[in-house]
Design a protein around this motif. Sequence first.
Motif, PDB file in Angstrom:
ATOM      1  N   SER A   1     -35.958   2.469  23.868  1.00 57.02           N
ATOM      2  CA  SER A   1     -35.884   1.063  23.897  1.00 57.02           C
ATOM      3  C   SER A   1     -34.921   0.763  25.122  1.00 57.02           C
ATOM      4  O   SER A   1     -35.162  -0.042  25.898  1.00 57.02           O
ATOM      5  CB  SER A   1     -35.313   0.448  22.691  1.00 57.02           C
ATOM      6  OG  SER A   1     -36.098   0.726  21.594  1.00 57.02           O
ATOM      7  N   GLY A   2     -33.792   1.787  25.480  1.00 52.62           N
ATOM      8  CA  GLY A   2     -33.174   1.506  26.537  1.00 52.62           C
ATOM      9  C   GLY A   2     -33.704   1.806  27.795  1.00 52.62           C
ATOM     10  O   GLY A   2     -33.588   1.078  28.472  1.00 52.62           O
ATOM     11  N   MET A   3     -34.757   2.610  27.859  1.00 52.59           N
ATOM     12  CA  MET A   3     -35.384   2.780  29.133  1.00 52.59           C
ATOM     13  C   MET A   3     -36.385   1.647  29.374  1.00 52.59           C
ATOM     14  O   MET A   3     -36.252   1.041  30.416  1.00 52.59           O
ATOM     15  CB  MET A   3     -36.056   4.388  28.893  1.00 52.59           C
ATOM     16  CG  MET A   3     -35.027   5.310  29.197  1.00 52.59           C
ATOM     17  SD  MET A   3     -36.118   6.863  29.215  1.00 52.59           S
ATOM     18  CE  MET A   3     -37.329   6.923  28.202  1.00 52.59           C
ATOM     19  N   TRP A   4     -36.906   1.229  28.364  1.00 51.25           N
ATOM     20  CA  TRP A   4     -37.961  -0.052  28.656  1.00 51.25           C
ATOM     21  C   TRP A   4     -37.065  -1.351  28.813  1.00 51.25           C
ATOM     22  O   TRP A   4     -37.510  -2.256  29.731  1.00 51.25           O
ATOM     23  CB  TRP A   4     -38.775  -0.417  27.087  1.00 51.25           C
ATOM     24  CG  TRP A   4     -39.873   0.559  27.123  1.00 51.25           C
ATOM     25  CD1 TRP A   4     -39.860   1.690  26.316  1.00 51.25           C
ATOM     26  CD2 TRP A   4     -41.107   0.216  27.509  1.00 51.25           C
ATOM     27  NE1 TRP A   4     -41.249   2.172  26.547  1.00 51.25           N
ATOM     28  CE2 TRP A   4     -41.994   1.350  27.216  1.00 51.25           C
ATOM     29  CE3 TRP A   4     -41.750  -0.847  28.335  1.00 51.25           C
ATOM     30  CZ2 TRP A   4     -43.265   1.480  27.681  1.00 51.25           C
ATOM     31  CZ3 TRP A   4     -42.988  -0.821  28.790  1.00 51.25           C
ATOM     32  CH2 TRP A   4     -43.919   0.438  28.403  1.00 51.25           C
ATOM     33  N   ALA A   5     -35.913  -1.451  28.279  1.00 52.22           N
ATOM     34  CA  ALA A   5     -35.083  -2.396  28.610  1.00 52.22           C
ATOM     35  C   ALA A   5     -34.534  -2.468  30.129  1.00 52.22           C
ATOM     36  O   ALA A   5     -34.498  -3.445  30.671  1.00 52.22           O
ATOM     37  CB  ALA A   5     -33.664  -2.553  27.590  1.00 52.22           C
ATOM     38  N   LEU A   6     -34.183  -1.255  30.556  1.00 55.16           N
ATOM     39  CA  LEU A   6     -33.871  -1.216  31.909  1.00 55.16           C
ATOM     40  C   LEU A   6     -35.033  -1.743  32.990  1.00 55.16           C
ATOM     41  O   LEU A   6     -34.858  -2.402  33.810  1.00 55.16           O
ATOM     42  CB  LEU A   6     -33.490   0.338  32.274  1.00 55.16           C
ATOM     43  CG  LEU A   6     -32.161   0.924  31.642  1.00 55.16           C
ATOM     44  CD1 LEU A   6     -32.220   2.168  32.078  1.00 55.16           C
ATOM     45  CD2 LEU A   6     -31.047   0.136  32.580  1.00 55.16           C
ATOM     46  N   GLY A   7     -36.211  -1.237  32.649  1.00 50.39           N
ATOM     47  CA  GLY A   7     -37.275  -1.725  33.373  1.00 50.39           C
ATOM     48  C   GLY A   7     -37.612  -3.199  33.325  1.00 50.39           C
ATOM     49  O   GLY A   7     -37.937  -3.812  34.301  1.00 50.39           O
ATOM     50  N   LEU A   8     -37.595  -3.583  31.976  1.00 49.15           N
ATOM     51  CA  LEU A   8     -37.977  -5.035  31.614  1.00 49.15           C
ATOM     52  C   LEU A   8     -36.778  -5.861  32.704  1.00 49.15           C
ATOM     53  O   LEU A   8     -37.100  -7.056  32.985  1.00 49.15           O
ATOM     54  CB  LEU A   8     -38.167  -5.324  30.444  1.00 49.15           C
ATOM     55  CG  LEU A   8     -39.331  -4.843  29.885  1.00 49.15           C
ATOM     56  CD1 LEU A   8     -39.071  -4.873  28.143  1.00 49.15           C
ATOM     57  CD2 LEU A   8     -40.464  -5.441  30.237  1.00 49.15           C
ATOM     58  N   GLY A   9     -35.344  -5.431  32.551  1.00 51.13           N
ATOM     59  CA  GLY A   9     -34.490  -6.223  32.926  1.00 51.13           C
ATOM     60  C   GLY A   9     -34.672  -6.186  34.325  1.00 51.13           C
ATOM     61  O   GLY A   9     -34.240  -7.303  35.104  1.00 51.13           O
ATOM     62  N   ALA A  10     -34.939  -5.114  35.133  1.00 48.43           N
ATOM     63  CA  ALA A  10     -35.105  -5.067  36.617  1.00 48.43           C
ATOM     64  C   ALA A  10     -36.258  -6.006  36.924  1.00 48.43           C
ATOM     65  O   ALA A  10     -36.207  -6.737  38.020  1.00 48.43           O
ATOM     66  CB  ALA A  10     -35.513  -3.784  36.930  1.00 48.43           C
ATOM     67  N   ARG A  11     -37.233  -5.866  36.158  1.00 50.46           N
ATOM     68  CA  ARG A  11     -38.366  -7.062  36.317  1.00 50.46           C
ATOM     69  C   ARG A  11     -37.982  -8.473  36.344  1.00 50.46           C
ATOM     70  O   ARG A  11     -38.312  -9.210  37.370  1.00 50.46           O
ATOM     71  CB  ARG A  11     -39.480  -6.543  35.260  1.00 50.46           C
ATOM     72  CG  ARG A  11     -40.675  -7.504  35.665  1.00 50.46           C
ATOM     73  CD  ARG A  11     -41.753  -6.984  34.805  1.00 50.46           C
ATOM     74  NE  ARG A  11     -43.019  -7.748  34.665  1.00 50.46           N
ATOM     75  CZ  ARG A  11     -44.291  -7.494  34.221  1.00 50.46           C
ATOM     76  NH1 ARG A  11     -44.437  -6.294  33.471  1.00 50.46           N
ATOM     77  NH2 ARG A  11     -45.398  -8.193  34.424  1.00 50.46           N
ATOM     78  N   ALA A  12     -37.317  -8.796  35.207  1.00 52.51           N
ATOM     79  CA  ALA A  12     -36.709 -10.284  35.100  1.00 52.51           C
ATOM     80  C   ALA A  12     -35.810 -10.646  36.456  1.00 52.51           C
ATOM     81  O   ALA A  12     -35.934 -11.601  36.956  1.00 52.51           O
ATOM     82  CB  ALA A  12     -35.914 -10.356  33.864  1.00 52.51           C
ATOM     83  N   ARG A  13     -34.993  -9.743  36.859  1.00 56.43           N
ATOM     84  CA  ARG A  13     -34.205  -9.932  37.988  1.00 56.43           C
ATOM     85  C   ARG A  13     -34.861  -9.918  39.136  1.00 56.43           C
ATOM     86  O   ARG A  13     -34.678 -10.841  40.028  1.00 56.43           O
ATOM     87  CB  ARG A  13     -32.811  -8.946  37.964  1.00 56.43           C
ATOM     88  CG  ARG A  13     -31.708  -8.919  36.987  1.00 56.43           C
ATOM     89  CD  ARG A  13     -30.716  -7.922  37.379  1.00 56.43           C
ATOM     90  NE  ARG A  13     -31.196  -6.514  37.277  1.00 56.43           N
ATOM     91  CZ  ARG A  13     -31.371  -5.872  36.258  1.00 56.43           C
ATOM     92  NH1 ARG A  13     -31.083  -6.277  34.809  1.00 56.43           N
ATOM     93  NH2 ARG A  13     -31.789  -4.557  36.536  1.00 56.43           N
ATOM     94  N   SER A  14     -36.149  -9.280  39.403  1.00 60.43           N
ATOM     95  CA  SER A  14     -36.795  -9.492  40.667  1.00 60.43           C
ATOM     96  C   SER A  14     -37.789 -10.781  40.696  1.00 60.43           C
ATOM     97  O   SER A  14     -38.318 -11.201  41.729  1.00 60.43           O
ATOM     98  CB  SER A  14     -37.797  -8.169  40.803  1.00 60.43           C
ATOM     99  OG  SER A  14     -38.908  -8.668  39.768  1.00 60.43           O
ATOM    100  N   GLY A  15     -37.467 -11.655  39.561  1.00 59.95           N
ATOM    101  CA  GLY A  15     -38.234 -12.713  39.619  1.00 59.95           C
ATOM    102  C   GLY A  15     -39.800 -12.817  39.065  1.00 59.95           C
ATOM    103  O   GLY A  15     -40.754 -13.779  39.362  1.00 59.95           O
ATOM    104  N   ASP A  16     -40.399 -11.549  38.783  1.00 61.68           N
ATOM    105  CA  ASP A  16     -41.780 -11.298  38.336  1.00 61.68           C
ATOM    106  C   ASP A  16     -42.107 -11.797  37.142  1.00 61.68           C
ATOM    107  O   ASP A  16     -41.447 -11.212  36.124  1.00 61.68           O
ATOM    108  CB  ASP A  16     -42.046  -9.798  38.785  1.00 61.68           C
ATOM    109  CG  ASP A  16     -43.483  -9.849  38.593  1.00 61.68           C
ATOM    110  OD1 ASP A  16     -44.406 -10.726  38.771  1.00 61.68           O
ATOM    111  OD2 ASP A  16     -44.044  -8.546  38.450  1.00 61.68           O
TER     112      ASP A  16
END
Length: 157
Positions: free
Chosen positions: A142-157
């Motif tokens: 979950s932590g690894m998925w959260a890191l990826g999803l967080g980076a995705r959200a910050r990129s505006g995608d």
Amino acid sequence: MHDESDGRRESTNERLDRNWQDILQELRVALTGTQLISGFLLAVAFQSRFEDLTDELVVHYLVLVGLAALATLLGLAPVAVHRLLFGRRVKAATVLLGDRLLLATLVVVTLLVIGVAAFVFEFVAGGIAGLVAAIVAAVVASGMWALGLGARARSGD
């Protein structure tokens, strides 16, 4: 026409080709791990201690074999889609579908890894150990998925 929105000078077709190559490379990694886990699971059934499994562990084992088969089929699906659509000038749709199938593969592989960790710990050290292993693996995943999803959200995608 060249798209330079991310600093690259590439045409739409070049971008689609690059994205497709990225998907294939990621599938290679995911499928290699899936093959290793599948091989482990298939070998388990032929071990002498397989008879020692409780009914619950047999069900757990069969669920894992099912997940491994599903992960393998999902991982192969983008290649089949590409082959079926090859030459039809639908590269954008192929890349989009490949991306979604890869994400589905990764979700199933994540569940498979959590389940295998729980299965091994449960068989070797008991039900509580299996539960703890599942929780720890799920928290890490979950932590690894959260890191990826967080980076995705910050990129505006």
